[in-house]
Design a protein around this motif. Structure first.
Motif, PDB file in Angstrom:
ATOM      1  N   ASP A 178       0.775  -1.231   0.000  1.00 43.04           N
ATOM      2  CA  ASP A 178       0.000   0.000   0.000  1.00 43.04           C
ATOM      3  C   ASP A 178       0.815   1.295   0.000  1.00 43.04           C
ATOM      4  OD1 ASP A 178      -2.334   1.287  -0.291  1.00 43.04           O
ATOM      5  OD2 ASP A 178      -3.084   0.970   1.736  1.00 43.04           O
ATOM      6  N   SER A 180       2.919   3.944  -3.027  1.00 46.09           N
ATOM      7  CA  SER A 180       3.063   4.128  -4.468  1.00 46.09           C
ATOM      8  C   SER A 180       4.444   4.668  -4.806  1.00 46.09           C
ATOM      9  CB  SER A 180       1.987   5.094  -4.969  1.00 46.09           C
ATOM     10  OG  SER A 180       2.284   5.520  -6.280  1.00 46.09           O
ATOM     11  N   ASP A 182       5.341   5.515  -7.758  1.00 43.75           N
ATOM     12  CA  ASP A 182       5.108   6.610  -8.704  1.00 43.75           C
ATOM     13  C   ASP A 182       4.868   7.923  -7.963  1.00 43.75           C
ATOM     14  OD1 ASP A 182       4.589   7.662 -11.373  1.00 43.75           O
ATOM     15  OD2 ASP A 182       2.541   7.907 -10.660  1.00 43.75           O
ATOM     16  N   PHE A 183       4.200   7.851  -6.811  1.00 45.20           N
ATOM     17  CA  PHE A 183       3.948   9.067  -6.044  1.00 45.20           C
ATOM     18  C   PHE A 183       5.184   9.471  -5.243  1.00 45.20           C
ATOM     19  CE2 PHE A 183       2.024  11.722  -2.726  1.00 45.20           C
ATOM     20  CZ  PHE A 183       1.184  12.507  -3.496  1.00 45.20           C
ATOM     21  N   ASP A 184       5.893   8.484  -4.713  1.00 44.94           N
ATOM     22  CA  ASP A 184       6.968   8.779  -3.759  1.00 44.94           C
ATOM     23  C   ASP A 184       8.338   8.983  -4.402  1.00 44.94           C
ATOM     24  OD1 ASP A 184       5.023   8.501  -1.886  1.00 44.94           O
ATOM     25  OD2 ASP A 184       5.847   6.740  -0.887  1.00 44.94           O
ATOM     26  N   TRP A 192       8.782  10.353   2.321  1.00 46.06           N
ATOM     27  CA  TRP A 192       8.075   9.145   1.901  1.00 46.06           C
ATOM     28  C   TRP A 192       7.517   8.379   3.097  1.00 46.06           C
ATOM     29  CZ3 TRP A 192      13.573   8.028   0.921  1.00 46.06           C
ATOM     30  CH2 TRP A 192      14.056   6.907   1.590  1.00 46.06           C
ATOM     31  N   ALA A 194       6.034   9.967   5.480  1.00 46.57           N
ATOM     32  CA  ALA A 194       5.102  10.904   6.111  1.00 46.57           C
ATOM     33  C   ALA A 194       3.802  10.261   6.594  1.00 46.57           C
ATOM     34  CB  ALA A 194       4.803  12.057   5.153  1.00 46.57           C
ATOM     35  N   PRO A 195       3.183   9.352   5.826  1.00 43.26           N
ATOM     36  CA  PRO A 195       1.887   8.836   6.279  1.00 43.26           C
ATOM     37  C   PRO A 195       1.950   7.857   7.450  1.00 43.26           C
ATOM     38  CG  PRO A 195       2.153   8.616   3.880  1.00 43.26           C
ATOM     39  CD  PRO A 195       3.495   8.924   4.456  1.00 43.26           C
ATOM     40  N   PRO A 238      -1.502   0.625  -3.913  1.00 48.61           N
ATOM     41  CA  PRO A 238      -2.610   1.578  -3.920  1.00 48.61           C
ATOM     42  C   PRO A 238      -3.169   1.757  -5.325  1.00 48.61           C
ATOM     43  CG  PRO A 238      -0.510   2.691  -3.494  1.00 48.61           C
ATOM     44  CD  PRO A 238      -0.233   1.222  -3.498  1.00 48.61           C
ATOM     45  N   GLU A 239      -2.323   1.591  -6.342  1.00 51.44           N
ATOM     46  CA  GLU A 239      -2.812   1.730  -7.719  1.00 51.44           C
ATOM     47  C   GLU A 239      -4.027   0.831  -7.962  1.00 51.44           C
ATOM     48  OE1 GLU A 239       0.343   2.042  -6.990  1.00 51.44           O
ATOM     49  OE2 GLU A 239       1.139   3.705  -8.177  1.00 51.44           O
ATOM     50  N   TYR A 241      -5.861  -0.643  -5.453  1.00 53.66           N
ATOM     51  CA  TYR A 241      -6.662  -0.784  -4.225  1.00 53.66           C
ATOM     52  C   TYR A 241      -8.163  -0.812  -4.501  1.00 53.66           C
ATOM     53  CZ  TYR A 241      -8.865   0.726   0.150  1.00 53.66           C
ATOM     54  OH  TYR A 241      -9.690   0.842   1.243  1.00 53.66           O
ATOM     55  N   HIS A 242      -8.606  -0.056  -5.516  1.00 50.62           N
ATOM     56  CA  HIS A 242     -10.048  -0.046  -5.821  1.00 50.62           C
ATOM     57  C   HIS A 242     -10.497  -1.420  -6.320  1.00 50.62           C
ATOM     58  CE1 HIS A 242      -7.911   0.743  -9.516  1.00 50.62           C
ATOM     59  NE2 HIS A 242      -9.004   0.755 -10.254  1.00 50.62           N
ATOM     60  N   GLY A 245      -9.352  -3.870  -2.503  1.00 46.62           N
ATOM     61  CA  GLY A 245      -9.799  -3.437  -1.176  1.00 46.62           C
ATOM     62  C   GLY A 245     -11.002  -4.234  -0.670  1.00 46.62           C
ATOM     63  N   ARG A 248     -11.019  -7.301   1.755  1.00 45.93           N
ATOM     64  CA  ARG A 248     -10.976  -7.181   3.214  1.00 45.93           C
ATOM     65  C   ARG A 248     -12.347  -7.412   3.855  1.00 45.93           C
ATOM     66  NH1 ARG A 248      -7.156  -1.757   3.517  1.00 45.93           N
ATOM     67  NH2 ARG A 248      -5.150  -2.814   3.467  1.00 45.93           N
ATOM     68  N   TYR A 316      -3.661   1.895  10.023  1.00 43.46           N
ATOM     69  CA  TYR A 316      -2.666   2.179   8.989  1.00 43.46           C
ATOM     70  C   TYR A 316      -2.347   0.919   8.188  1.00 43.46           C
ATOM     71  CZ  TYR A 316       1.767   3.320   6.802  1.00 43.46           C
ATOM     72  OH  TYR A 316       2.766   3.489   5.886  1.00 43.46           O
TER      73      TYR A 316
ATOM     74  N   VAL B 142      -4.411   8.035  -7.508  1.00 43.47           N
ATOM     75  CA  VAL B 142      -3.360   7.002  -7.505  1.00 43.47           C
ATOM     76  C   VAL B 142      -3.722   5.869  -8.449  1.00 43.47           C
ATOM     77  CG1 VAL B 142      -4.219   5.558  -5.612  1.00 43.47           C
ATOM     78  CG2 VAL B 142      -1.750   5.812  -5.942  1.00 43.47           C
ATOM     79  N   ALA B 185     -13.572   1.706  -1.618  1.00 41.63           N
ATOM     80  CA  ALA B 185     -13.175   0.415  -2.198  1.00 41.63           C
ATOM     81  C   ALA B 185     -13.677  -0.750  -1.344  1.00 41.63           C
ATOM     82  CB  ALA B 185     -11.653   0.336  -2.329  1.00 41.63           C
ATOM     83  N   GLU B 186     -13.740  -0.539  -0.024  1.00 45.39           N
ATOM     84  CA  GLU B 186     -14.172  -1.617   0.872  1.00 45.39           C
ATOM     85  C   GLU B 186     -15.662  -1.519   1.175  1.00 45.39           C
ATOM     86  OE1 GLU B 186     -11.437  -2.056   4.224  1.00 45.39           O
ATOM     87  OE2 GLU B 186      -9.808  -1.259   2.986  1.00 45.39           O
TER      88      GLU B 186
END
Lengths: 346, 199
Positions: A178, A180, A182-184, A192, A194-195, A238-239, A241-242, A245, A248, A316, B142, B185-186
């Motif tokens: 989780d 990215s 590409d983002f980081d 990187w 930070a979250p 995360p790319e 995740y949709h 996800g 879960r 997290y 993302v 998503a969940e």
């Protein structure tokens, strides 16, 4: 040692599983019955025969199938492998480290012959036999990081060191928990991370950065990190995740044993000789709850760890939705007996 | 404003008396900070300063009045953020040593200036920045990598793929954008209400 490579999947029908030997060598990350962030860095020294620490680069029974999954990810999303232009020397450093380690430690599977800059690399499990010129990108089908990264288990990022900071300026990341690339890419060590909750306030990253900036060539270090994954999915990016996800929400008391996986990252760091960059490998190991419970100590300890985990960390790591169901399932393996210190089986 | 570690700190504009040339990019709100900057500097500073004004949302008269107040600095008025950054890139392409870059206004404006500077090898930390006006954000999805501009709500619908995105408090200087991650998503049956968070 000749490895028997399994033919298995990490998507769709999820046929991944561990052999009894692979369960036995699983790097269980909890050294006591609770967990909190710490700078748990130790020298990456050679460990006992058969353990994941036996060699600097660990190749195991999942190798061929994991490389197949990586190729699928890269085909669908080339952005999972990126390098800023100034990282080319570090890419060659990485290729050298991996090829020499793999050929030295797994001679049945890999071989490397070097005559000056003329290198001959053979990867038997993947059917690769390739002569190239070290330092000449035109003699490889990919840039060096991607070329060797497609042939070695584990994600890799390469950190440039400048201005008293580490900068994530290159990486091949297809099995991430989780985050990215590409983002980081291009971020510094604090940015990187930070979250990540709680750890900044605890000063973990200040201390870790100070330590890493002083790393020396020839003295690699390692640590373990962990999360949990539903189904044996390597690509929990995360790319996508949709798409994943929703997994879960599918955990029930009946399927915990097969669906819920403990996911451990063996993170190792090497100072690279030419570029002075730091290579960071994130070697992912997964184990099903049913497999984990075959080791009595782990079956006792994991429910205790999950029960006492701070909510922020559970959130997290994305465990909140199935944490209690998993604890309930595992609890039948916890007879209340004390557990010994350290992560290994008794 | 949140203080997540990946987000830059905008300490406020201060004149660099040693710069041979000062290039400032601002929007209407940021122009107030530039007026204050010029007032703080010595008389010659403004003569070495050129301002690129993004006049998005301004009427002609308002732009003219801002140009007037920024004198004697040279002001070029552009129609919005995109042409302002295009103009900045032209300036940087022919710039010489001794140039100091400044940005004042919304966060997407500051981020775009820092980004354009970095593409021309200007250290992001050397750009003097001040946040003024709206807290609106630029968000990168993302999933599809599309950018959504002028985001004031959380969650926000991705302008490219339409997914409902949680605007994460994680910022990339390289992309000059915050990260957006699918919020349901969940829970695909739920559609959380869009709350104004970044005004």
């Amino acid at each position: 040692m000749v490895l028997a490579f399994k033919n298995e999947t990490f998507r769709d029908d999820f046929t991944f599983s561990n052999s009894p030997a692979a369960i036995r060598r699983f790097p269980f990350p909890f050294v006591e019955d609770k967990y909190m962030y710490s700078v748990n860095i130790e020298p990456h020294e050679l460990g006992p025969k058969g353990s994941v620490y036996e060699f600097p680069i660990d190749i195991d029974e999942h190798y061929v199938s994991e490389m197949r999954d990586r190729a699928l990810v890269l085909d669908a999303d080339p952005g999972r492998c990126q390098a800023l232009p100034h990282m080319i020397t570090a890419q060659w450093d990485m290729l050298e480290l991996l090829m020499t380690s793999m050929a030295r430690d797994y001679p049945e599977h890999f071989s490397l012959t070097r005559d000056g800059n003329q290198w001959h690399w053979i990867n038997r499990p993947l059917g690769i036999d390739h002569k190239f010129t070290f330092g000449d990108v035109a003699t490889l089908p990919y840039q060096p990081m991607e070329y060797i990264g497609r042939q070695c288990q584990g994600d890799f990022s390469i950190q440039d060191q400048r201005d008293g900071q580490l900068w994530m300026d290159a990486g091949i990341i297809t099995t991430q928990a989780d985050w990215s690339l590409d983002f980081d890419v291009g971020m510094n060590f604090f940015e990187w991370h930070a979250p990540v909750p709680l750890a900044h306030q605890a000063g973990v990253f200040d201390r870790a950065l100070k330590f890493l900036l002083n790393m020396q060539h020839g003295r690699p270090v390692r640590r373990l990190n962990w999360t949990m994954t539903i189904n044996s999915r390597l690509d929990t990016s995360p790319e996508n995740y949709h798409k994943w996800g929703i997994d879960r929400t599918t955990v029930t008391p009946e399927n915990v044993g097969d669906k819920v996986h403990l996911r451990v990252e063996l993170q190792a760091l090497w100072r690279l000789p030419r570029s002075n960059a730091i290579l960071f490998s994130i070697r992912c190991y997964m184990i099903k709850m049913r497999e984990l419970a075959t080791v009595p100590k782990w079956g006792r300890r994991l429910p205790r760890v999950l029960r006492t985990l701070p909510d922020e960390i559970a959130d997290y790591k994305g465990l909140t939705r199935y944490r209690q169901t998993t604890i309930d399932w595992l609890s039948k393996y916890d007879d209340g007996a004390p557990t010994s210190l350290g992560g290994g089986p008794d | 404003m949140s203080t997540i570690k990946s987000r830059p700190i905008y300490p406020g504009l201060s004149p660099d008396p040693n710069a041979r040339r000062n290039v400032v990019v601002c929007d209407a709100a940021g122009a107030e900070a530039v007026v204050e900057l010029l007032a703080r500097a010595d008389g010659e500073f403004a003569g070495r300063t050129s301002v690129v004004l993004s006049s998005e949302g301004l009427f002609g008269k308002e732009s003219e009045s801002i140009v007037e107040r920024l004198k004697p600095a040279t002001v070029e008025t552009t129609a919005g953020l995109v042409p302002a950054i295009d103009r900045l890139k032209e300036i940087l392409a022919s710039a010489t040593m001794g140039l100091r870059l400044y940005a004042a206004g919304s966060e997407p404006l500051i981020g775009s200036v820092v980004q354009a500077g970095a593409e021309n090898f200007i250290d992001p930390l050397s750009v003097r920045t001040e946040h003024r006006g709206s807290l609106k954000r630029r968000v990168q999805c993302v999933h599809c990598k599309g950018m959504t501009e002028n985001v004031t709500t959380n969650p926000v619908k991705c302008a490219q793929c339409g997914l409902l995105l949680l605007v994460r408090d994680h910022y990339s200087k390289r992309l000059a954008a915050f990260q957006g991650v699918c919020i349901n998503a969940e829970t695909p049956d739920e559609s959380p209400e869009l709350k104004v968070e970044f005004q």
